[in-house]
Write an enzyme that holds these catalytic residues in place. Structure first.
Site, PDB file in Angstrom:
ATOM      1  N   ASP A  37       2.283  -5.547   8.385  1.00 53.42           N
ATOM      2  CA  ASP A  37       1.124  -4.667   8.265  1.00 53.42           C
ATOM      3  C   ASP A  37      -0.097  -5.581   8.162  1.00 53.42           C
ATOM      4  O   ASP A  37      -0.219  -6.374   7.212  1.00 53.42           O
ATOM      5  CB  ASP A  37       1.258  -3.772   7.027  1.00 53.42           C
ATOM      6  CG  ASP A  37       0.088  -2.801   6.884  1.00 53.42           C
ATOM      7  OD1 ASP A  37      -1.033  -3.140   7.323  1.00 53.42           O
ATOM      8  OD2 ASP A  37       0.278  -1.719   6.308  1.00 53.42           O
ATOM      9  N   PHE A  46       0.855  -1.192   0.000  1.00 54.09           N
ATOM     10  CA  PHE A  46       0.000   0.000   0.000  1.00 54.09           C
ATOM     11  C   PHE A  46       0.897   1.252   0.000  1.00 54.09           C
ATOM     12  O   PHE A  46       1.952   1.262   0.632  1.00 54.09           O
ATOM     13  CB  PHE A  46      -0.880  -0.037   1.253  1.00 54.09           C
ATOM     14  CG  PHE A  46      -1.919   1.019   1.293  1.00 54.09           C
ATOM     15  CD1 PHE A  46      -3.063   0.922   0.517  1.00 54.09           C
ATOM     16  CD2 PHE A  46      -1.763   2.139   2.105  1.00 54.09           C
ATOM     17  CE1 PHE A  46      -4.036   1.910   0.551  1.00 54.09           C
ATOM     18  CE2 PHE A  46      -2.732   3.130   2.146  1.00 54.09           C
ATOM     19  CZ  PHE A  46      -3.871   3.016   1.364  1.00 54.09           C
ATOM     20  N   ARG A  56     -12.298  -3.880  -6.526  1.00 54.76           N
ATOM     21  CA  ARG A  56     -12.152  -4.790  -5.385  1.00 54.76           C
ATOM     22  C   ARG A  56     -13.512  -5.094  -4.798  1.00 54.76           C
ATOM     23  O   ARG A  56     -14.313  -4.194  -4.536  1.00 54.76           O
ATOM     24  CB  ARG A  56     -11.290  -4.157  -4.290  1.00 54.76           C
ATOM     25  CG  ARG A  56      -9.827  -4.130  -4.585  1.00 54.76           C
ATOM     26  CD  ARG A  56      -9.003  -3.760  -3.364  1.00 54.76           C
ATOM     27  NE  ARG A  56      -9.546  -2.629  -2.628  1.00 54.76           N
ATOM     28  CZ  ARG A  56      -9.001  -2.111  -1.537  1.00 54.76           C
ATOM     29  NH1 ARG A  56      -7.902  -2.671  -1.033  1.00 54.76           N
ATOM     30  NH2 ARG A  56      -9.525  -1.069  -0.920  1.00 54.76           N
ATOM     31  N   TYR A  86     -10.517   0.365  11.127  1.00 54.45           N
ATOM     32  CA  TYR A  86     -11.747   0.850  10.468  1.00 54.45           C
ATOM     33  C   TYR A  86     -12.226  -0.064   9.356  1.00 54.45           C
ATOM     34  O   TYR A  86     -13.244   0.211   8.741  1.00 54.45           O
ATOM     35  CB  TYR A  86     -11.556   2.289   9.938  1.00 54.45           C
ATOM     36  CG  TYR A  86     -10.251   2.535   9.192  1.00 54.45           C
ATOM     37  CD1 TYR A  86     -10.047   2.055   7.913  1.00 54.45           C
ATOM     38  CD2 TYR A  86      -9.219   3.244   9.807  1.00 54.45           C
ATOM     39  CE1 TYR A  86      -8.849   2.271   7.257  1.00 54.45           C
ATOM     40  CE2 TYR A  86      -8.012   3.465   9.149  1.00 54.45           C
ATOM     41  CZ  TYR A  86      -7.834   2.980   7.870  1.00 54.45           C
ATOM     42  OH  TYR A  86      -6.646   3.187   7.229  1.00 54.45           O
ATOM     43  N   LYS A  87     -11.478  -1.155   9.067  1.00 52.46           N
ATOM     44  CA  LYS A  87     -11.902  -2.072   8.007  1.00 52.46           C
ATOM     45  C   LYS A  87     -12.766  -3.175   8.636  1.00 52.46           C
ATOM     46  O   LYS A  87     -13.938  -2.974   8.919  1.00 52.46           O
ATOM     47  CB  LYS A  87     -10.683  -2.650   7.286  1.00 52.46           C
ATOM     48  CG  LYS A  87      -9.821  -1.612   6.573  1.00 52.46           C
ATOM     49  CD  LYS A  87      -8.624  -2.270   5.944  1.00 52.46           C
ATOM     50  CE  LYS A  87      -7.609  -1.267   5.397  1.00 52.46           C
ATOM     51  NZ  LYS A  87      -8.100  -0.482   4.269  1.00 52.46           N
TER      52      LYS A  87
HETATM   53  C1  LIG Z   1      -1.997  -2.100   3.880  1.00 54.85           C
HETATM   54  C2  LIG Z   1      -2.435  -0.759   4.369  1.00 54.85           C
HETATM   55  N1  LIG Z   1      -1.654  -0.067   5.203  1.00 54.85           N
HETATM   56  C3  LIG Z   1      -2.045   1.149   5.675  1.00 54.85           C
HETATM   57  C4  LIG Z   1      -3.246   1.702   5.301  1.00 54.85           C
HETATM   58  C5  LIG Z   1      -3.736   3.026   5.767  1.00 54.85           C
HETATM   59  O1  LIG Z   1      -2.965   3.717   6.660  1.00 54.85           O
HETATM   60  P1  LIG Z   1      -3.673   4.848   7.557  1.00 54.85           P
HETATM   61  O2  LIG Z   1      -4.594   4.150   8.510  1.00 54.85           O
HETATM   62  O3  LIG Z   1      -2.570   5.577   8.187  1.00 54.85           O
HETATM   63  O4  LIG Z   1      -4.463   5.732   6.637  1.00 54.85           O
HETATM   64  C6  LIG Z   1      -4.095   0.995   4.438  1.00 54.85           C
HETATM   65  C7  LIG Z   1      -5.399   1.582   4.046  1.00 54.85           C
HETATM   66  O5  LIG Z   1      -6.192   1.049   3.344  1.00 54.85           O
HETATM   67  C8  LIG Z   1      -3.672  -0.256   3.956  1.00 54.85           C
HETATM   68  O6  LIG Z   1      -4.462  -0.946   3.125  1.00 54.85           O
END
Ligand SMILES: Cc1ncc(COP(=O)(O)O)c(C=O)c1O
Length: 417
Positions: free
Chosen positions: A205, A128, A379, A230-231
């Site tokens: 991650d 990402f 997606r 939040y997912k």
């Molecule tokens: C793999 C991954 N890392 C990080 C993030 C987002 O980071 P943040 O919560 O700082 O916006 C996402 C957001 O979709 C993601 O898919």
């Protein structure tokens, strides 16, 4: 003529052991099919009432006293709950704070600074953007060398690729456990072991894994992990991130944002910084107490449902998605860009078609909500506790119709040129 799948959506919904859960989420008549719970989960129907109780009670009545009475420990208490329910992490290793990006920065800097002899960060081109950008920023700041992996974009990073990239100079390897684009599940224990054999640290991650794929961080021997809530954890827009720091690493590493809340004695008002010995060191400023309330309710639900049952439903949902895509969308020029093997597929399926940008815009107008990822990816995110099979079927049918309509408009335009 296309053949019907072996079971109807109604039959699958009726047989679903988690059938009681979708009605626990806020639904709206204007949304026919929500296929983006992997970006922003739906709210729980209990959230408004529980937030009201929080505002009127802990905040409204107890006011500042709540810091002493409960809030100071909230980041570690919710962290422990999250660790137990979703991460396979024993207590004392997880905190809830910041955003994923900020937590990534802290974890990466802590790992990079752990051993002055090592200054390489291994990462992959398909991760990402925020992961890649944070690493690039740290490399610029610290003069670190970046070692880039180039995975197959319909799959993800393999253990062999990692073994080929790590060595005596590697400080840390950063990978997504479930790839945000393809949904590929990386080999958590295998890759962690390969990184350790090279003497480096592993940072996962978990944004697309947490709450959808069972994890076992302690068992894998993972060093550090971050993720968002939040997912699949339905914490709401901008709900705080989590960070995991293995017990073995605590006291050995130091994160770079030395705020008062991560100090050994936050209310001692000391002259200079002395870090907390525990995972609390990874907190910097005042923790987002209000923002972590909806997450607590969702963790209770996830615990009651059980991560194994959630994963089983997720596999059934993505298998059905692939079945319908192959039957109805592949003949229209759609390609599946996710693993076909359910064992290495997370809870979303990505499909490619040159017209998906316009198709997604049309679908959103109709209350059918997947997301678009350039250049051509749509997606389909299937959040196991809130998504029904009927909702999935309706979504795929709407995609089929929209491709036909966008195709016709495109054909008319090109015929006129
Ligand atoms: C793999 C991954 N890392 C990080 C993030 C987002 O980071 P943040 O919560 O700082 O916006 C996402 C957001 O979709 C993601 O898919």
């Amino acid at each position: 003529m296309s053949t019907a799948p072996a079971k109807t959506a109604a039959e699958l919904d009726a047989a679903d052991p988690l059938a009681a859960y979708p009605s626990k989420f806020v639904k709206h008549d204007g949304v026919a099919s929500y296929l983006d719970g992997n970006s922003l989960g739906r709210p729980l129907t209990s959230t408004p009432e529980r937030l009201r109780a929080f505002v009127e009670g802990a905040w409204g009545e107890r006011l500042i006293r709540s810091w002493d009475e409960s809030w100071m420990d909230e980041p570690t208490r919710v962290g422990d709950q999250l660790g137990r329910v979703c991460l396979g992490a024993a207590a004392g290793q997880t905190i809830v704070a910041d955003s994923t990006s900020v937590m990534l920065y802290k974890a990466l800097r802590a790992a990079l600074d752990a051993d002055v002899e090592r200054n390489e960060i291994v990462l992959d081109r398909d991760n990402f953007p925020t992961d890649r950008f944070i690493v690039e920023g740290i490399a610029a700041e610290r003069g670190a060398k970046l070692v880039w992996l180039e995975p197959d974009s319909s799959l993800g990073v393999s253990e062999d690729q990692v073994r080929g990239a790590v060595g005596a100079g590697t400080a840390v390897v950063l990978l997504s456990h479930v790839a945000y684009r393809s949904g590929f599940i990386a080999d958590g224990p295998g890759i962690t072991a390969a990184v350790h054999e090279a003497g480096a640290l592993m940072l996962w991650d978990l944004c697309h894994s947490v709450g959808s794929v069972p994890l076992a961080l302690d068992e894998w021997g993972a060093d550090l992990a971050v993720g968002c809530t939040y997912k699949y954890l339905n914490g709401g827009p901008g709900s705080p991130a989590f960070g995991y720091v293995s017990r073995a690493l605590q006291g050995r590493v130091r994160q770079p944002i030395w705020g008062w809340m991560g100090a050994a004695d936050p209310f001692g008002m000391t002259a200079s910084y002395a870090p907390a010995e525990s995972v609390r060191q990874f907190i910097s400023g005042t923790p987002p107490i209000l923002g972590m309330q909806p997450l607590k309710h969702m963790l209770e639900l996830v615990e009651a449902a059980g991560m194994d049952a959630i994963r089983a439903k997720s596999e059934l949902l993505t298998a059905r998605a692939v079945e319908l895509i192959e039957r109805d969308l592949v003949p229209l020029g759609v390609e599946v860009a996710s693993p076909l093997d359910p064992a290495v597929r997370g809870s979303h399926v990505t499909i490619n078609h040159p017209r998906f940008r316009e198709v997604t815009a049309l679908l959103w107008e109709r209350g059918v909500i997947p997301d678009f990822r350039p250049p051509h990816g749509l997606r389909i995110g299937l959040s196991p506790l809130s998504t029904t099979f009927a909702e999935l079927d309706a979504g795929i049918e709407a995609i089929r119709v929209a491709i036909g309509e966008v195709g016709e408009v495109g054909d008319t335009i090109s015929a006129q040129l």
